[in-house]
Design an enzyme around this catalytic site. Structure first.
Site, PDB file in Angstrom:
ATOM      1  N   ASN A 161       0.872  -1.179   0.000  1.00 54.71           N
ATOM      2  CA  ASN A 161       0.000   0.000   0.000  1.00 54.71           C
ATOM      3  C   ASN A 161       0.906   1.225   0.000  1.00 54.71           C
ATOM      4  O   ASN A 161       1.502   1.553   1.019  1.00 54.71           O
ATOM      5  CB  ASN A 161      -0.911  -0.029   1.236  1.00 54.71           C
ATOM      6  N   TRP A 162       0.987   1.851  -1.156  1.00 52.07           N
ATOM      7  CA  TRP A 162       1.895   2.997  -1.292  1.00 52.07           C
ATOM      8  C   TRP A 162       1.358   4.274  -0.646  1.00 52.07           C
ATOM      9  O   TRP A 162       2.069   5.270  -0.552  1.00 52.07           O
ATOM     10  CB  TRP A 162       2.172   3.268  -2.782  1.00 52.07           C
ATOM     11  N   LYS A 163       0.082   4.261  -0.279  1.00 51.50           N
ATOM     12  CA  LYS A 163      -0.540   5.462   0.304  1.00 51.50           C
ATOM     13  C   LYS A 163      -0.319   6.649  -0.649  1.00 51.50           C
ATOM     14  O   LYS A 163      -0.334   6.450  -1.855  1.00 51.50           O
ATOM     15  CB  LYS A 163      -0.005   5.701   1.716  1.00 51.50           C
ATOM     16  N   HIS A 177      -9.472   1.685   5.140  1.00 50.47           N
ATOM     17  CA  HIS A 177      -8.159   1.773   5.787  1.00 50.47           C
ATOM     18  C   HIS A 177      -8.277   2.717   6.993  1.00 50.47           C
ATOM     19  O   HIS A 177      -9.012   3.709   6.931  1.00 50.47           O
ATOM     20  CB  HIS A 177      -7.115   2.292   4.796  1.00 50.47           C
ATOM     21  N   GLU A 201      -6.538   5.036   8.052  1.00 54.80           N
ATOM     22  CA  GLU A 201      -6.274   6.451   7.759  1.00 54.80           C
ATOM     23  C   GLU A 201      -7.519   7.107   7.151  1.00 54.80           C
ATOM     24  O   GLU A 201      -7.824   8.261   7.432  1.00 54.80           O
ATOM     25  CB  GLU A 201      -5.062   6.558   6.820  1.00 54.80           C
ATOM     26  N   GLU A 230      -5.541  -4.752  10.572  1.00 52.61           N
ATOM     27  CA  GLU A 230      -4.425  -3.825  10.792  1.00 52.61           C
ATOM     28  C   GLU A 230      -4.629  -3.085  12.116  1.00 52.61           C
ATOM     29  O   GLU A 230      -5.386  -2.106  12.165  1.00 52.61           O
ATOM     30  CB  GLU A 230      -4.366  -2.787   9.670  1.00 52.61           C
ATOM     31  N   GLY A 261       2.968   1.906  10.704  1.00 55.10           N
ATOM     32  CA  GLY A 261       4.041   2.896  10.587  1.00 55.10           C
ATOM     33  C   GLY A 261       4.802   3.158  11.871  1.00 55.10           C
ATOM     34  O   GLY A 261       5.512   4.161  11.978  1.00 55.10           O
ATOM     35  N   SER A 293       3.449  -2.593  10.206  1.00 58.39           N
ATOM     36  CA  SER A 293       4.886  -2.807  10.412  1.00 58.39           C
ATOM     37  C   SER A 293       5.366  -4.189   9.955  1.00 58.39           C
ATOM     38  O   SER A 293       6.184  -4.823  10.625  1.00 58.39           O
ATOM     39  CB  SER A 293       5.266  -2.552  11.882  1.00 58.39           C
ATOM     40  N   GLY A 300       2.775  -1.239   4.167  1.00 57.56           N
ATOM     41  CA  GLY A 300       2.975   0.163   3.827  1.00 57.56           C
ATOM     42  C   GLY A 300       4.427   0.459   3.485  1.00 57.56           C
ATOM     43  O   GLY A 300       4.907   0.165   2.384  1.00 57.56           O
ATOM     44  N   GLY A 301       5.154   1.019   4.449  1.00 65.61           N
ATOM     45  CA  GLY A 301       6.520   1.498   4.246  1.00 65.61           C
ATOM     46  C   GLY A 301       7.442   0.549   3.494  1.00 65.61           C
ATOM     47  O   GLY A 301       8.177   0.977   2.587  1.00 65.61           O
TER      48      GLY A 301
HETATM   49  P1  13P Z   1       3.212   0.031   7.539  1.00 67.95           P
HETATM   50  O1  13P Z   1       3.577  -1.286   6.896  1.00 67.95           O
HETATM   51  O2  13P Z   1       4.033   1.164   7.068  1.00 67.95           O
HETATM   52  O3  13P Z   1       3.124  -0.102   9.024  1.00 67.95           O
HETATM   53  O4  13P Z   1       1.708   0.385   7.030  1.00 67.95           O
HETATM   54  C1  13P Z   1       0.727  -0.571   7.120  1.00 67.95           C
HETATM   55  C2  13P Z   1      -0.468  -0.133   6.364  1.00 67.95           C
HETATM   56  O5  13P Z   1      -1.104   0.843   6.699  1.00 67.95           O
HETATM   57  C3  13P Z   1      -0.844  -0.908   5.174  1.00 67.95           C
HETATM   58  O6  13P Z   1      -2.118  -0.581   4.723  1.00 67.95           O
END
Ligand code: 13P
Length: 244
Positions: free
Chosen positions: A10-12, A99, A101, A168, A174, A206, A227-228
Site C-alpha cells: 500500500n503505497w498510500k 483503511h 487512515e 491492521e 508505521g 509494520s 505500507g513502508g
Molecule cells: P506500515 O507497513 O508502514 O506499518 O503500514 C501498514 C499499512 O497501513 C498498510 O495498509
C-alpha cells in the site's frame, strides 16, 4: 503447502507515474533474479495512487493493480471523487476500503465501507476491507469486541468469500510496533471463527522482511498488507521471497 498468500503493498500518497515506472523496472528485474526463491503460492499486488494505476498496469506482469479508495456512485456531481469503473478501466482488480487512515481522517464509516464493498463486487473487483483496534482499545483488552463490530458492519450484505479482510491494528501502522505473533494469530483465528472458514485474512502493520516469514507461517494468516516496506523494490522483493 499452505494455501495461497496475498502480499499487497500500500503505497498510500507516495510516488508519481514516473516513479512508478522506475519502481516497476527495477522490481521486474529483481523478480526475475529471485524467481526461484518465490513460492508459487505467493501472489502480489500494489495499491497505488489513482494517477499511477494505468502506469502500474502497463509496466507490470503479474501484479494485481489495487486502488486505495473509490466512490460508491457510478458518476455525477461528486467533485474530487473517483468511480469504480474509472479505476477498473485503467486496470484495477481490487480496492482497499476502510483503511484506518481513511476512517480517521476522512470519516469513512463501516456503513460506507459495506456500501462500497457491495458495488466493488458487483463491478467484478475485490474489496480489501481493513479494520483494527486503537492502542487504547488494545490495552483495555477490547480488540475482539471492537473488530467484531467493525467487521460485521463493514461486510454487511457482502459475500465473505468475495473479499479480503485486512486486520491492521491502528497502533502497529508505521510505528515498528506490532502485537506478538501469538496475539496476531489468535486474532486472525478469531476473525475466521466469526466470518467464514475460507475467508482470506491479511495482517498489516509494520510488516518488514525480518518478520514476514514468521507471520506468513501462522495458520490463520493468508497474506500481508504492507505500507513502508513496499516503497522500495529491493525491500518489496524480500517480502515476496519471505526474506530468503
Ligand atoms: P506500515 O507497513 O508502514 O506499518 O503500514 C501498514 C499499512 O497501513 C498498510 O495498509
Amino acid at each position: 503447502m499452505k494455501n495461497n498468500l496475498y502480499i499487497i503493498g500500500n503505497w498510500k500518497m507516495n510516488k508519481n507515474p514516473t516513479e512508478t515506472r522506475e519502481f516497476m523496472k527495477e522490481f521486474n528485474k529483481l523478480y526475475e533474479e529471485n524467481k526461484n526463491k518465490i513460492n508459487s503460492n505467493i501472489f502480489y499486488g500494489i495499491a497505488a495512487p489513482a494517477t499511477n494505476l494505468a502506469m502500474l498496469k502497463i509496466t507490470s506482469n503479474d501484479c494485481l493493480v489495487v486502488a486505495q479508495n473509490v466512490n460508491e456512485n457510478e458518476s455525477g456531481s461528486h467533485t474530487g471523487e473517483i468511480s469504480i469503473n474509472m479505476v477498473k478501466s485503467v486496470g484495477a482488480g481490487a480496492v482497499i476500503l476502510g483503511h484506518s487512515e481513511r476512517r480517521k481522517m476522512y470519516n469513512e464509516t463501516s456503513q460506507k465501507v459495506s456500501q462500497k464493498a457491495q458495488k466493488v463486487i458487483e463491478a467484478g473487483l475485490i474489496p480489501i476491507i481493513a479494520f483494527g483496534e486503537t492502542f487504547e482499545e488494545y490495552k483495555m483488552g477490547k480488540t475482539k469486541e471492537v473488530i467484531k463490530k467493525m467487521i460485521k458492519e463493514s461486510t454487511k450484505g457482502v459475500n465473505l468469500l468475495q473479499v479480503i479482510l485486512a486486520y491492521e491494528p491502528v497502533w502497529a501502522i508505521g510505528t515498528g510496533k506490532t502485537p506478538s505473533l501469538k496475539e496476531i494469530q489468535k486474532i486472525c483465528a478469531y476473525i475466521r471463527s466469526i466470518t467464514n472458514p475460507n475467508v482470506i485474512i491479511q495482517y498489516g502493520g509494520s510488516v518488514k522482511p525480518k518478520n514476514i516469514g514468521k507471520l506468513m507461517n501462522q495458520k490463520d494468516i493468508n497474506g500481508a498488507l504492507v505500507g513502508g516496506a513496499s516503497l522500495d523494490p529491493k525491500i518489496f522483493i524480500k517480502l515476496l521471497t519471505l526474506n530468503k
